[in-house]
Write a protein that holds these residues in place. Sequence first.
Motif, PDB file in Angstrom:
ATOM      1  N   TRP A  43       3.004   9.015  21.323  1.00 46.57           N
ATOM      2  CA  TRP A  43       4.016   8.084  20.815  1.00 46.57           C
ATOM      3  C   TRP A  43       4.281   6.955  21.805  1.00 46.57           C
ATOM      4  O   TRP A  43       4.410   5.795  21.413  1.00 46.57           O
ATOM      5  CB  TRP A  43       5.302   8.872  20.538  1.00 46.57           C
ATOM      6  CG  TRP A  43       6.427   8.046  19.971  1.00 46.57           C
ATOM      7  CD1 TRP A  43       6.577   7.630  18.693  1.00 46.57           C
ATOM      8  CD2 TRP A  43       7.548   7.548  20.693  1.00 46.57           C
ATOM      9  NE1 TRP A  43       7.728   6.898  18.561  1.00 46.57           N
ATOM     10  CE2 TRP A  43       8.356   6.825  19.775  1.00 46.57           C
ATOM     11  CE3 TRP A  43       7.978   7.632  22.028  1.00 46.57           C
ATOM     12  CZ2 TRP A  43       9.541   6.205  20.149  1.00 46.57           C
ATOM     13  CZ3 TRP A  43       9.159   7.013  22.397  1.00 46.57           C
ATOM     14  CH2 TRP A  43       9.932   6.307  21.472  1.00 46.57           C
TER      15      TRP A  43
ATOM     16  N   LYS B 222      10.647   6.609  11.749  1.00 48.68           N
ATOM     17  CA  LYS B 222       9.408   5.893  12.086  1.00 48.68           C
ATOM     18  C   LYS B 222       9.571   4.398  11.833  1.00 48.68           C
ATOM     19  O   LYS B 222      10.283   3.978  10.925  1.00 48.68           O
ATOM     20  CB  LYS B 222       8.235   6.407  11.235  1.00 48.68           C
ATOM     21  CG  LYS B 222       7.619   7.722  11.712  1.00 48.68           C
ATOM     22  CD  LYS B 222       8.442   8.910  11.333  1.00 48.68           C
ATOM     23  CE  LYS B 222       7.761  10.220  11.718  1.00 48.68           C
ATOM     24  NZ  LYS B 222       8.633  11.380  11.496  1.00 48.68           N
TER      25      LYS B 222
ATOM     26  N   GLU C 133       4.128   3.012  12.227  1.00 51.74           N
ATOM     27  CA  GLU C 133       3.939   4.451  12.049  1.00 51.74           C
ATOM     28  C   GLU C 133       3.854   4.813  10.564  1.00 51.74           C
ATOM     29  O   GLU C 133       3.038   5.652  10.165  1.00 51.74           O
ATOM     30  CB  GLU C 133       5.098   5.206  12.711  1.00 51.74           C
ATOM     31  CG  GLU C 133       5.123   5.079  14.229  1.00 51.74           C
ATOM     32  CD  GLU C 133       6.355   5.754  14.824  1.00 51.74           C
ATOM     33  OE1 GLU C 133       6.202   6.850  15.394  1.00 51.74           O
ATOM     34  OE2 GLU C 133       7.457   5.188  14.719  1.00 51.74           O
TER      35      GLU C 133
ATOM     36  N   SER D 175       0.443   4.142   9.148  1.00 52.33           N
ATOM     37  CA  SER D 175      -0.523   5.192   9.497  1.00 52.33           C
ATOM     38  C   SER D 175      -0.341   6.417   8.610  1.00 52.33           C
ATOM     39  O   SER D 175      -1.320   7.026   8.167  1.00 52.33           O
ATOM     40  CB  SER D 175      -0.367   5.583  10.974  1.00 52.33           C
ATOM     41  OG  SER D 175      -0.701   4.502  11.818  1.00 52.33           O
TER      42      SER D 175
ATOM     43  N   TYR E 266      -1.149  10.555  12.989  1.00 57.40           N
ATOM     44  CA  TYR E 266      -0.011  10.762  12.098  1.00 57.40           C
ATOM     45  C   TYR E 266      -0.445  11.579  10.885  1.00 57.40           C
ATOM     46  O   TYR E 266      -1.469  11.291  10.260  1.00 57.40           O
ATOM     47  CB  TYR E 266       0.594   9.421  11.677  1.00 57.40           C
ATOM     48  CG  TYR E 266       1.418   8.808  12.779  1.00 57.40           C
ATOM     49  CD1 TYR E 266       2.784   9.071  12.881  1.00 57.40           C
ATOM     50  CD2 TYR E 266       0.832   7.996  13.744  1.00 57.40           C
ATOM     51  CE1 TYR E 266       3.543   8.517  13.905  1.00 57.40           C
ATOM     52  CE2 TYR E 266       1.585   7.439  14.780  1.00 57.40           C
ATOM     53  CZ  TYR E 266       2.947   7.709  14.846  1.00 57.40           C
ATOM     54  OH  TYR E 266       3.697   7.175  15.869  1.00 57.40           O
TER      55      TYR E 266
ATOM     56  N   GLY F 271       5.140  13.875  11.030  1.00 60.83           N
ATOM     57  CA  GLY F 271       4.802  12.639  11.741  1.00 60.83           C
ATOM     58  C   GLY F 271       3.634  12.908  12.675  1.00 60.83           C
ATOM     59  O   GLY F 271       2.571  13.366  12.251  1.00 60.83           O
ATOM     60  N   ILE F 272       3.831  12.648  13.974  1.00 61.87           N
ATOM     61  CA  ILE F 272       2.803  13.044  14.944  1.00 61.87           C
ATOM     62  C   ILE F 272       2.709  14.567  14.972  1.00 61.87           C
ATOM     63  O   ILE F 272       1.629  15.129  15.094  1.00 61.87           O
ATOM     64  CB  ILE F 272       3.144  12.482  16.338  1.00 61.87           C
ATOM     65  CG1 ILE F 272       3.061  10.950  16.324  1.00 61.87           C
ATOM     66  CG2 ILE F 272       2.199  13.035  17.394  1.00 61.87           C
ATOM     67  CD1 ILE F 272       3.426  10.314  17.646  1.00 61.87           C
TER      68      ILE F 272
END
Length: 1064
Positions: A77, A196, A200, A203, A307, A378-379
């Motif tokens: 991140w 986000k 982000e 992605s 992501y 997310g990640i």
Amino acid sequence: MADHRNGSAQAANGKASAAGTAYSIDLNAFQTRLRSFYKHWDAHKTDLWGSSDAIAVACPPPSEDLRYLKSTALNLWLLGFEFPETIMVFSKKQIHILCSQKKASILESVKKTAREAVDADLVLHVKPRNDDGTALMDAIFRALSKSDGRDTPTVGYISREAPEGKLLEMWTEKLKNTKFQLNDVANGLSSLFAAKNNEELTSIKRAAYLTTSVMKNFVVPKLENVIDEEKKVSHSTLMEDTEKAILEPSKVNCKLKADNVDICYPPIFQSGGEFDLKPSAVSNDELLHYDSASVILCAIGARYKSYCSNIARTFLIDADPLQSRAYGVLLKAHEAVIGSLKPGNRLSATYQAAVSVVENEAPDLISYLTKSAGTGIGIEFRESGLNINAKNEQIVKEGMVFNVSLGFQNVQRESTKSKSKHFSLLLADTVIINKDKTEVVTSMSSKALKDIAYSFNEDEEEENPSAKADANGAEPLMSKTTLRSDNHEMSKEELRRQHQAELARQKNEETARRLAGGGNETGDNRSSSRTSAELVAYKNINDLPPPREMMIQIDQKSEAVLLPINGSMVPFHVAFIRTVSSQQDTNRNCYIRIIFNVPGTPFSPHDSNSMKFQGSIYLKEASFRSKDSRHISEVVQSIKTLRRQVVARESERAERATLVTQEKLQLANNRFKPIRLSDLWIRPAFGGRGRKIPGTLEAHVNGFRYSTTRQDERVDIMFGNIKHSFFQPAENEMITLLHFHLHNHIMVGNKKTKDVQFYVEVMDMVQNVGGGKRSAYDPDELEEEQRERDRKNKINVEFQTFVNRLNDLWGQPQFNGLDLEFDQPLRELGFPGVPHKSSVFIVPTSACLVELIETPFLVVTLSEIEIVNLERVGLGQKNFDMTVVFKDFKRDVLRIDSIPSTSLDGIKEWLDTTDIKYYESRLNLNWRQILKTITDDPQSFIEGGGWEFLNLEATDSESENSEESDKGYEPSDVEPESDSEDEASDSESLVESEDDGEEDSEEDSEEEKGKTWEELEREASNADREKGNESDSEEDRKRRKAKSFGKSRGAGLSSSMTKRPKLR
């Protein structure tokens, strides 16, 4: 698969970590995110960051296992890459990083940026290769003590991550042995990653696009092929094939770089009664189970630039009623969760929305509902602080992303087969929380019951019982009966009847809900045109033209007619003139008669004059006499021409006033060349009297543009305004066409329309007038036919290429919400009928019922249909009518007349397959009166059984079981005991009289009104005698008569059968 097993430990723009290659860090992103990190830390220091004065994050060595660690997530991140075996310590004034020489050379570039962002010095502690790093760790601890000014500062760390490798083990041991106070900061990092930014979200959308493409273009066709061809394939094999499809996006027509994508987890396939709905489930080596009443679960997760996105679907094979009902409830609960994910709502309330749906719809399934409805994503695949369950009081915020995953775990069902005693259902979608709406970015893969339910074994079920019964030998009939009962086997007609009964129940519930909520009110959107009060010929007396002679004059410029009245020229705007005519008497005197529009007269519109000048006297008519017949003719012609022009202009202006404002067309630039199709004709055609010329259709960034070489002949169609698009190649027709049915009207020339069509004639419409017949083997004739075939094939291929390119364009993420795709008519399901004035061939598509050759066009959206009533069915009719009733009861029904009776079974099967409830009646009904009765008193309609008053089968069954059925048909002048006069009159009002203007053929009318029942009975007996069929008894004929003329309009067939799955 070692390249893809680092979990979050993956470079944002590649698979290698930062230490492996000389990557450059995005300084702008680093500055923005570092500033956000420190700002969040300051704002939530006490509640989320454990009152930490410093935050220590240690990233472990790379691993081949899929894993999601917050330390790795922070690396990705903040820096865009994973830095394995690296220790980062953040304090208010300094940022300490302990790493190798290669990593330090990369991190050197962010020193200045860190100082500018948060006014903190970045200190690099470079560890030599053979050094254990102890001295460097001590230096970091000393710096922390000095910077805080206290001997025991509070240090935040990630307590759940066990140290890996000698460096991290040494660091953890030394950290715990210091005098520092240690607190866990996992919640702070989760909150930091939750919302986000646009980069982000982009992605995540691309990851979701890849995920749904794999599900739609690979998994579904793969499963259909395996089941249809009865192949033996294991879950693990399906998992491996699907993983390869994810890692090679080009296989599923997804234009993403393979270097940027990875799997979130190995794809999960489950069937055969063993189900695990946790994300940690694995695909075992058991074979895919697809016997009757089987359930197949498939879950896929893909990543783009680290992501994640996720999707899960359930596929039902020959589902039983319990499975279909459970899936319907789960689908509603899943949609309820998505609908309640709005900024400001609590996650506990979101989960409760799903619980409420299940408790109301199927309380017996509440114990099987999963305890969680998903997590943030997310990640990290599962963001720990954003679990959607009954206990989480976190607030939903804009920019959050959720994996909404809901299911029923191990539902029990009665079955003799071990693999069918339990089944599970699962649905999962990736959802982005926007300010105005919730966006489901995996919606491209349908989860509707009709799209996931399959019926493969109908024919086999009819054949197998007889074979097994014969094999039993001793009592074949008993065995056959038992087997049919066990397998719930029934004829196609019986299946259709039961499915229609279930549809009737669902339709009546849906209509009751809509009527109770006033859902049928649509209002009158028509706007009035300009009134005659706004049309002014002259603003003041000085604008009048100077008088020439006391005779009628036409002022074309002011659109006025000047009439000589009492020695003065009195102007009238031409719009006030209703009609003008002339005639001549025997004395050669010519008369001109002018009739004006006067408020209050029949067929005259009320304008503002009638309200503004109440009590005024209006000139209704004026007549003039002249000896000059030629002058009279010229005046009449001039007034008519001028009036026609003004009326046309005002009509067009009124039409344009009702148009919805469209967005502006964004023309394609050098980066995106427009998709072009040339030499097309358009319908409706442009106005004007010049020669018609073809034009070119171009697809630009957000819409189409059709233009000819004339500057004023241009039409723009926005993608967002397209409701349905059709491609119909020429087969038995003379044209190949593209047709667009729009949400809102547009103007084509001076015509207002919702349907725009572009077409090419594939062959010339030439008639041979030579008189003589050509030989069938004439070389010129054969060559001409071959040229026509080649031309037709060439045009069809050009259109198909254009359509394929557009479908690829519309498959991109920015068009996901528009549901754009070319539909193609299914000719084999078509039937002839008369929807307007002439007989045409009407064909269904997957979403509509259309007729696109003759004008006016017919486009009916299936989802807008309430019910279909098939009228004039039976009684030896050669054709019947079809009435389409729409969900909007303010809308007139659609009548399709004179459909051949040979098409009846095909239409019934098609309606049943598309989940449309249909009824049958022997007479045409007065639908305007019926709908008015429903809208005036919806409560009585609901209490009376809804649409079941149309159920002819229920009427027949009640008539057969009643005592009256044995008495035959009673004359109409005998009053039935159970029916009141009011009920009889009400039922009669539902049947249209001859004065209602229905366009039935004369033959049918004669048959219906000209023959009594006794005459029809005699004709039927004679026909049977000619065929040699005298077996019917008098009692059978009486029963048939009672069945045909039964008076009862009772409730519909009761049925517990749920929706029958369809073969796609």
